[in-house]
Design a protein around this motif. Structure first.
Motif, short mmCIF file in Angstrom:
data_model
loop_
_atom_site.label_atom_id
_atom_site.label_comp_id
_atom_site.label_asym_id
_atom_site.label_seq_id
_atom_site.Cartn_x
_atom_site.Cartn_y
_atom_site.Cartn_z
N ARG A 238 -0.07 -6.07 -15.57
CA ARG A 238 -0.90 -5.79 -14.40
C ARG A 238 -2.37 -6.02 -14.75
O ARG A 238 -2.75 -5.94 -15.91
CB ARG A 238 -0.68 -4.37 -13.89
N LEU B 131 0.84 -1.19 0.00
CA LEU B 131 0.00 0.00 0.00
C LEU B 131 0.89 1.24 0.00
O LEU B 131 1.80 1.35 0.82
CB LEU B 131 -0.90 -0.01 1.23
N LEU C 242 0.22 -7.56 -5.20
CA LEU C 242 -0.77 -6.50 -5.21
C LEU C 242 -0.15 -5.15 -4.88
O LEU C 242 0.55 -5.00 -3.88
CB LEU C 242 -1.88 -6.81 -4.21
N VAL C 243 -0.44 -4.17 -5.75
CA VAL C 243 -0.04 -2.79 -5.51
C VAL C 243 -1.31 -1.97 -5.35
O VAL C 243 -2.17 -1.96 -6.23
CB VAL C 243 0.80 -2.24 -6.69
N THR C 244 -1.42 -1.30 -4.21
CA THR C 244 -2.58 -0.46 -3.94
C THR C 244 -2.11 0.97 -3.71
O THR C 244 -1.28 1.21 -2.83
CB THR C 244 -3.35 -0.96 -2.69
N VAL C 245 -2.64 1.88 -4.51
CA VAL C 245 -2.28 3.29 -4.39
C VAL C 245 -3.50 4.03 -3.88
O VAL C 245 -4.49 4.19 -4.59
CB VAL C 245 -1.82 3.89 -5.73
N SER C 246 -3.42 4.45 -2.64
CA SER C 246 -4.58 5.06 -2.01
C SER C 246 -4.14 5.91 -0.84
O SER C 246 -3.15 5.59 -0.16
CB SER C 246 -5.55 3.98 -1.53
N THR D 130 -3.28 1.04 -9.28
CA THR D 130 -3.68 -0.05 -8.41
C THR D 130 -4.04 -1.29 -9.23
O THR D 130 -4.87 -1.22 -10.14
CB THR D 130 -4.88 0.37 -7.54
N ALA D 131 -3.38 -2.39 -8.93
CA ALA D 131 -3.59 -3.63 -9.68
C ALA D 131 -2.74 -4.74 -9.08
O ALA D 131 -1.86 -4.48 -8.24
CB ALA D 131 -3.19 -3.44 -11.15
N PRO E 133 -3.62 6.47 -8.22
CA PRO E 133 -4.63 5.46 -7.86
C PRO E 133 -4.93 4.49 -9.00
O PRO E 133 -5.21 3.31 -8.75
CB PRO E 133 -5.85 6.32 -7.51
N GLU E 134 -4.86 4.97 -10.23
CA GLU E 134 -5.14 4.08 -11.37
C GLU E 134 -4.04 3.06 -11.63
O GLU E 134 -4.19 2.18 -12.48
CB GLU E 134 -5.39 4.90 -12.64
N ALA F 120 -6.10 -4.84 -13.12
CA ALA F 120 -6.94 -4.15 -12.15
C ALA F 120 -8.28 -4.87 -12.07
O ALA F 120 -8.68 -5.57 -13.00
CB ALA F 120 -7.14 -2.70 -12.59
#
Length: 128
Positions: free
Chosen positions: A37, A10, A123-127, A90-91, A87-88, A39
């Protein structure tokens, strides 16, 4: 034959992450290798690819200037340095290797169906 990806997590928008992928059981230096990737609800897409020698790199338009792919053939390792994350981005990120497809074709729709070797995803989460 195995590709083992790691390094996901994250991260806040604008942040950075480095993904790693360890290759084993095959001569990775004779393969073009890279990252895809996927999503949620979307098709798997090519992100970056590097030639077998490491001399040429290719990127999806959406990540150009922000992501850098590299490989260390001596260590059978692949890396993806991701900066200015959005955020885009994220995948689930997958490392992949192929001996037949030219690197430029890795960004064509549906090409993931023809990739020879896959690693498990990270998993990569950009938030925020």
């Amino acid at each position: 034959v195995q590709l083992q990806a790691s390094g996901g997590g994250l991260v806040q928008p604008g942040g950075s992450l480095r993904l790693s992928c360890a290759a084993s059981g095959f001569r990775s230096d004779s393969y073009e290798i890279g990252w895809f990737r996927q999503a949620p609800g979307k098709e798997r897409e090519g992100v970056a690819c590097i030639s077998s020698s490491g001399g040429r790199t290719f990127y999806a338009e959406s990540v150009k200037g922000r992501f850098t792919i590299s490989r260390d053939n001596a260590k059978n390792m692949l890396y993806l340095e991701m900066n200015s994350l959005k955020p885009e981005d994220t995948a689930v990120y997958y490392c992949a290797a192929d001996q037949s497809l030219h690197a430029t074709s890795w960004f064509s729709k549906g090409v993931h169906r023809y990739i020879e070797i896959w690693g498990q995803g990270t998993l990569v989460t950009v938030s925020s």
